[in-house]
Design a protein around this motif. Sequence first.
Motif, PDB file in Angstrom:
ATOM      1  N   LYS A  54       0.822  -1.207   0.000  1.00 55.21           N
ATOM      2  CA  LYS A  54       0.000   0.000   0.000  1.00 55.21           C
ATOM      3  C   LYS A  54       0.857   1.258   0.000  1.00 55.21           C
ATOM      4  N   LYS A  55       2.105   1.134   0.451  1.00 59.46           N
ATOM      5  CA  LYS A  55       2.962   2.308   0.588  1.00 59.46           C
ATOM      6  C   LYS A  55       3.951   2.477  -0.551  1.00 59.46           C
ATOM      7  N   ILE A  56       4.252   1.389  -1.289  1.00 57.09           N
ATOM      8  CA  ILE A  56       5.278   1.508  -2.329  1.00 57.09           C
ATOM      9  C   ILE A  56       4.785   1.133  -3.718  1.00 57.09           C
ATOM     10  N   GLU A  57       3.579   0.596  -3.817  1.00 57.56           N
ATOM     11  CA  GLU A  57       3.061   0.183  -5.117  1.00 57.56           C
ATOM     12  C   GLU A  57       1.989   1.145  -5.611  1.00 57.56           C
ATOM     13  N   ASP A  58       2.018   1.493  -6.898  1.00 53.74           N
ATOM     14  CA  ASP A  58       0.956   2.322  -7.479  1.00 53.74           C
ATOM     15  C   ASP A  58      -0.369   1.586  -7.437  1.00 53.74           C
ATOM     16  N   ASP A  59      -0.340   0.276  -7.688  1.00 51.01           N
ATOM     17  CA  ASP A  59      -1.535  -0.559  -7.660  1.00 51.01           C
ATOM     18  C   ASP A  59      -1.222  -1.782  -6.800  1.00 51.01           C
ATOM     19  N   PRO A  60      -1.530  -1.731  -5.489  1.00 48.90           N
ATOM     20  CA  PRO A  60      -1.185  -2.843  -4.589  1.00 48.90           C
ATOM     21  C   PRO A  60      -1.760  -4.186  -5.027  1.00 48.90           C
ATOM     22  N   ALA A  61      -2.897  -4.161  -5.747  1.00 47.11           N
ATOM     23  CA  ALA A  61      -3.497  -5.416  -6.199  1.00 47.11           C
ATOM     24  C   ALA A  61      -2.712  -6.042  -7.346  1.00 47.11           C
ATOM     25  N   ASN A  62      -1.941  -5.228  -8.046  1.00 44.69           N
ATOM     26  CA  ASN A  62      -1.099  -5.705  -9.141  1.00 44.69           C
ATOM     27  C   ASN A  62       0.310  -5.147  -8.947  1.00 44.69           C
ATOM     28  N   PRO A  63       1.026  -5.668  -7.966  1.00 44.81           N
ATOM     29  CA  PRO A  63       2.318  -5.084  -7.585  1.00 44.81           C
ATOM     30  C   PRO A  63       3.371  -5.184  -8.675  1.00 44.81           C
ATOM     31  N   LYS A  64       4.158  -4.132  -8.769  1.00 43.05           N
ATOM     32  CA  LYS A  64       5.255  -4.074  -9.727  1.00 43.05           C
ATOM     33  C   LYS A  64       6.559  -4.572  -9.106  1.00 43.05           C
ATOM     34  N   PHE A  65       6.735  -4.297  -7.819  1.00 44.98           N
ATOM     35  CA  PHE A  65       7.972  -4.657  -7.148  1.00 44.98           C
ATOM     36  C   PHE A  65       7.834  -5.928  -6.315  1.00 44.98           C
ATOM     37  N   LEU A  66       6.933  -5.899  -5.338  1.00 45.10           N
ATOM     38  CA  LEU A  66       6.814  -6.983  -4.376  1.00 45.10           C
ATOM     39  C   LEU A  66       5.742  -7.964  -4.842  1.00 45.10           C
TER      40      LEU A  66
END
Length: 259
Positions: A230-242
Amino acid sequence: MFIPNLLSADSGGETTLRARIVIVEDEPDLRDAVAEYLGANGYDVTAVGDAQAMRELSATQSFHLAILDIAMPGEDGLSLGRWLRSKMPIGIIYATAAGASIDRIVGLELGADDYMVKPYELRELLARVRSVLRRVPPPDEIQPAKAAVEAPARRIVSFGGFSADLDGRMITGPDGVLVDMAKSEFDVLEVFLTRANRLLSRAALSEAIGFAEEPEVSRAVDIRIMRLRKKIEDDPANPKFLRTVRGEGYIFTLPEDGH
């Protein structure tokens, strides 16, 4: 920056500052026993009986770790812990009645670092205190004779506009503003950033951050990852990093150029 209000002891021209612990517990016998035991093991301990006393104390003192009873008259430990998190980067261990699993899960969602179930052994509490303190900013050690030695380069990891200072335990967002992050969340992030592009199981994550072996461990890891997204992803449901690797664990994808 967090500047702990610590007692000091001089030895051989050096000043060693001890970790400060506060106990908020409404049972006098337990409160006194915990304070005496931790004090005997080298910590600077303060004990109070309720949340109001803790709020008043925090106006003049700061701490590295708080041991909070959840079920107290007046303001409960969960509310107090949330307030403390907003005031200082403090480690938190909650004490909860046996079988009160709902409190444990809520506490994890609020960023607790560990739990103790009453009644607990003082030796076990000491082990958990030591584990949490290893994951919070340590007490400063003032060594005047070494003041002129050049400090080593800080470990900075960048990804997607974020900049994580692993030594200062701070993360700055793309807008240049510090990201509000509990210590337990930063612990998980640090594990991923220092092991980027590697698949990590829940067991490996738990071991890396020093979680005790408990039935709620998998749930605790999942909660922290959810909060991180929620703090580092633009879209937490479709994470880019984690990202989740179904049935295996998690992987933090860190491009070589940091973008």
